[in-house]
Write a protein that holds these residues in place. Sequence first.
Motif, PDB file in Angstrom:
ATOM      1  N   HIS A 226      94.091  40.173 111.254  1.00 56.99           N
ATOM      2  CA  HIS A 226      94.828  41.324 110.725  1.00 56.99           C
ATOM      3  C   HIS A 226      96.209  40.867 110.284  1.00 56.99           C
ATOM      4  N   CYS A 227      96.557  41.172 109.042  1.00 57.07           N
ATOM      5  CA  CYS A 227      97.854  40.751 108.517  1.00 57.07           C
ATOM      6  C   CYS A 227      98.905  41.824 108.791  1.00 57.07           C
ATOM      7  N   LEU A 228      99.933  41.438 109.554  1.00 59.88           N
ATOM      8  CA  LEU A 228     101.049  42.357 109.830  1.00 59.88           C
ATOM      9  C   LEU A 228     102.220  42.072 108.894  1.00 59.88           C
ATOM     10  N   VAL A 229     102.480  40.798 108.665  1.00 61.47           N
ATOM     11  CA  VAL A 229     103.532  40.381 107.725  1.00 61.47           C
ATOM     12  C   VAL A 229     103.044  39.118 107.027  1.00 61.47           C
ATOM     13  N   ASN A 230     103.253  39.045 105.726  1.00 61.64           N
ATOM     14  CA  ASN A 230     102.902  37.815 105.001  1.00 61.64           C
ATOM     15  C   ASN A 230     103.936  37.598 103.905  1.00 61.64           C
ATOM     16  N   GLU A 231     105.176  37.364 104.334  1.00 69.15           N
ATOM     17  CA  GLU A 231     106.276  37.270 103.371  1.00 69.15           C
ATOM     18  C   GLU A 231     106.738  35.842 103.122  1.00 69.15           C
ATOM     19  N   ALA A 232     106.142  34.912 103.841  1.00 71.13           N
ATOM     20  CA  ALA A 232     106.491  33.507 103.603  1.00 71.13           C
ATOM     21  C   ALA A 232     105.744  33.005 102.378  1.00 71.13           C
ATOM     22  N   THR A 233     106.298  32.016 101.679  1.00 67.69           N
ATOM     23  CA  THR A 233     105.534  31.438 100.564  1.00 67.69           C
ATOM     24  C   THR A 233     104.375  30.622 101.130  1.00 67.69           C
ATOM     25  N   GLY A 234     103.234  30.687 100.426  1.00 71.20           N
ATOM     26  CA  GLY A 234     102.029  29.997 100.897  1.00 71.20           C
ATOM     27  C   GLY A 234     101.227  30.915 101.803  1.00 71.20           C
ATOM     28  N   GLY A 235     100.322  30.286 102.581  1.00 72.92           N
ATOM     29  CA  GLY A 235      99.586  31.052 103.583  1.00 72.92           C
ATOM     30  C   GLY A 235      98.428  31.876 103.047  1.00 72.92           C
ATOM     31  N   SER A 236      97.905  31.507 101.860  1.00 69.45           N
ATOM     32  CA  SER A 236      96.710  32.207 101.348  1.00 69.45           C
ATOM     33  C   SER A 236      95.491  31.845 102.179  1.00 69.45           C
ATOM     34  N   SER A 237      94.488  32.723 102.168  1.00 71.19           N
ATOM     35  CA  SER A 237      93.238  32.470 102.887  1.00 71.19           C
ATOM     36  C   SER A 237      92.174  31.927 101.935  1.00 71.19           C
ATOM     37  N   THR A 238      91.339  31.057 102.460  1.00 68.67           N
ATOM     38  CA  THR A 238      90.155  30.581 101.737  1.00 68.67           C
ATOM     39  C   THR A 238      88.953  30.712 102.665  1.00 68.67           C
ATOM     40  N   PHE A 239      87.821  31.112 102.091  1.00 74.57           N
ATOM     41  CA  PHE A 239      86.568  31.156 102.854  1.00 74.57           C
ATOM     42  C   PHE A 239      85.486  30.418 102.086  1.00 74.57           C
ATOM     43  N   VAL A 240      84.601  29.765 102.804  1.00 68.76           N
ATOM     44  CA  VAL A 240      83.357  29.308 102.179  1.00 68.76           C
ATOM     45  C   VAL A 240      82.198  29.753 103.059  1.00 68.76           C
ATOM     46  N   ASP A 241      81.075  29.976 102.384  1.00 61.67           N
ATOM     47  CA  ASP A 241      79.857  30.362 103.083  1.00 61.67           C
ATOM     48  C   ASP A 241      79.201  29.087 103.625  1.00 61.67           C
ATOM     49  N   GLY A 242      79.321  28.875 104.924  1.00 60.11           N
ATOM     50  CA  GLY A 242      78.771  27.664 105.535  1.00 60.11           C
ATOM     51  C   GLY A 242      77.264  27.549 105.351  1.00 60.11           C
ATOM     52  N   PHE A 243      76.572  28.691 105.272  1.00 61.70           N
ATOM     53  CA  PHE A 243      75.109  28.647 105.088  1.00 61.70           C
ATOM     54  C   PHE A 243      74.786  28.140 103.673  1.00 61.70           C
ATOM     55  N   GLN A 244      75.602  28.559 102.722  1.00 62.18           N
ATOM     56  CA  GLN A 244      75.439  28.091 101.343  1.00 62.18           C
ATOM     57  C   GLN A 244      75.679  26.579 101.271  1.00 62.18           C
ATOM     58  N   LEU A 245      76.761  26.114 101.926  1.00 62.54           N
ATOM     59  CA  LEU A 245      77.059  24.671 101.913  1.00 62.54           C
ATOM     60  C   LEU A 245      75.901  23.883 102.501  1.00 62.54           C
ATOM     61  N   HIS A 334      91.887  34.523  98.641  1.00 57.37           N
ATOM     62  CA  HIS A 334      92.623  35.783  98.559  1.00 57.37           C
ATOM     63  C   HIS A 334      93.825  35.673  99.506  1.00 57.37           C
ATOM     64  N   ARG A 335      94.935  36.259  99.094  1.00 56.89           N
ATOM     65  CA  ARG A 335      96.113  36.233  99.969  1.00 56.89           C
ATOM     66  C   ARG A 335      96.255  37.602 100.612  1.00 56.89           C
ATOM     67  N   LEU A 336      96.176  37.643 101.928  1.00 63.87           N
ATOM     68  CA  LEU A 336      96.231  38.947 102.621  1.00 63.87           C
ATOM     69  C   LEU A 336      97.612  39.575 102.493  1.00 63.87           C
ATOM     70  N   GLY A 361     110.317  33.243 104.815  1.00 61.28           N
ATOM     71  CA  GLY A 361     109.996  34.628 105.186  1.00 61.28           C
ATOM     72  C   GLY A 361     109.089  34.620 106.405  1.00 61.28           C
ATOM     73  N   ALA A 362     108.820  35.821 106.920  1.00 59.14           N
ATOM     74  CA  ALA A 362     108.005  35.919 108.136  1.00 59.14           C
ATOM     75  C   ALA A 362     106.514  35.914 107.789  1.00 59.14           C
ATOM     76  N   ARG A 363     105.721  35.451 108.713  1.00 57.57           N
ATOM     77  CA  ARG A 363     104.262  35.552 108.602  1.00 57.57           C
ATOM     78  C   ARG A 363     103.714  35.815 109.999  1.00 57.57           C
ATOM     79  N   HIS A 364     102.971  36.889 110.149  1.00 61.50           N
ATOM     80  CA  HIS A 364     102.421  37.242 111.458  1.00 61.50           C
ATOM     81  C   HIS A 364     101.056  37.893 111.268  1.00 61.50           C
ATOM     82  N   PHE A 365     100.022  37.222 111.775  1.00 57.91           N
ATOM     83  CA  PHE A 365      98.665  37.773 111.804  1.00 57.91           C
ATOM     84  C   PHE A 365      98.305  37.967 113.272  1.00 57.91           C
ATOM     85  N   GLN A 366      97.416  38.926 113.530  1.00 56.39           N
ATOM     86  CA  GLN A 366      96.810  39.004 114.855  1.00 56.39           C
ATOM     87  C   GLN A 366      95.309  38.828 114.715  1.00 56.39           C
ATOM     88  N   GLY A 367      94.722  38.216 115.725  1.00 59.77           N
ATOM     89  CA  GLY A 367      93.280  37.973 115.667  1.00 59.77           C
ATOM     90  C   GLY A 367      92.592  38.358 116.963  1.00 59.77           C
TER      91      GLY A 367
END
Length: 384
Positions: A226-245, A334-336, A361-367
């Motif tokens: 869960h993205c609470l703050v994403n104000e720092a430069t960078g920090g985009s998310s990437t996903f790949v489908d491991g089953f596809q790989l 995608h960048r949250l 800038g700040a960046r704070h996710f919770q998981g």
Amino acid sequence: MSAIADFSTYKVISPIRSALGDDTHVTVHWMDGRTSPYHLLWLRDNCPCPHCVYPVTREQIVEIVDIPEDLQASRVTLKDDGNLEIFWQDGHASTYDAGWLRAHAYDEASLAERERLKPRKKLWDSSLAVPSFHYAEIMTDEAALLAWLLDVRDTGLSLLHGVPVATGALASVAQRISFIRETNFGTLFDVQSKVDADSNAYTAFNLPLHTDLPTRELQPGLQFLHCLVNEATGGSSTFVDGFQLAEVLKEEDPQSFELLTSIPIEFRNRGKSSDYRYQAPIIVLDENHEVTEIRMANFLRGPFSTAPDTMPRLYRAYRCFIALTRDERFRYRHRLEAGQLWCFDNRRALHARDEFDPTSGARHFQGCYVDRDELHSRIRVLQR
Ligand code: OGA
Ligand code: ZN
Ligand code: ZN
């Protein structure tokens, strides 16, 4: 007396036309032409009567060895309500719901049909239209909840919008499914750059594509971020489908696929008061040789340990797999923003984050995590 020892009900797909007993089977002929033989022992084993199944728990209270192996049916009848009734030579009587009987038939056509109707995994690549849902809907509407959970099951990645930007809000989302799985990182964990980091996740480094907690016998099934703050430069998310790989690897380099499905790799996570380690292959196959799990985090990997002859081939296979994770064809990005939340199958979808600049800038996710069993149980209950 209920003819189903279950909390579900079973639609009568086709009524029973006739049922015939001999000294080994009862053969049911269905109106739609299908023929389903059932062994006598199988039928008695599945008698739903209150002497065989405790009606409160709907769990069996007899064991098959309590029943003579050569037990015979003395009479087989089709009841007026369409259900099957069997009188046994030991004086017992059993009634079987026609819908239940059809749903559990094990003639060749029924087995093949059940195989065909199994939920299919939807493999994806960089062009994924990510299944997206709104917090307010999944929190209040059971149909929206089910739609979301089916996408999580079949696609393994989803995005929620409109989640309150408040610490702890992700717990209410996770609890729409079930219990949160606690770990040594907490019930909810804070993903922030920390001075005293106990994982690379809690730095500003780029995290290459990985699954969380490959260091455990059972990797968490679902992960929420869960993205609470994403104000720092960078920090985009990437996903790949491991089953596809895994499928691509199997096609392009069967030998590497073979090694990664068979050689156990150690993953470890050591802290001041914990020492978790687990060894398992990176690609796990089920009894049908289908990919059921990916276990991968380079930053948690121990030294390879395999026969000298195999070592160069293992490195080749491992490099091949990582090269595939870096292949743009497969990387969904995608960048949250604050208020968005990833929910994904941690044993399937590998996730990564770009490095970020904590001075900008700040960046704070919770998981948090929820196991796969909880997802499947919630889906079944919603479908009842
Ligand atoms: C993690 C992780 C992703 C992120 O904490 O395991 O992958 O975007 N974090 O910070
Ligand atoms: Zn019974
Ligand atoms: Zn992670």
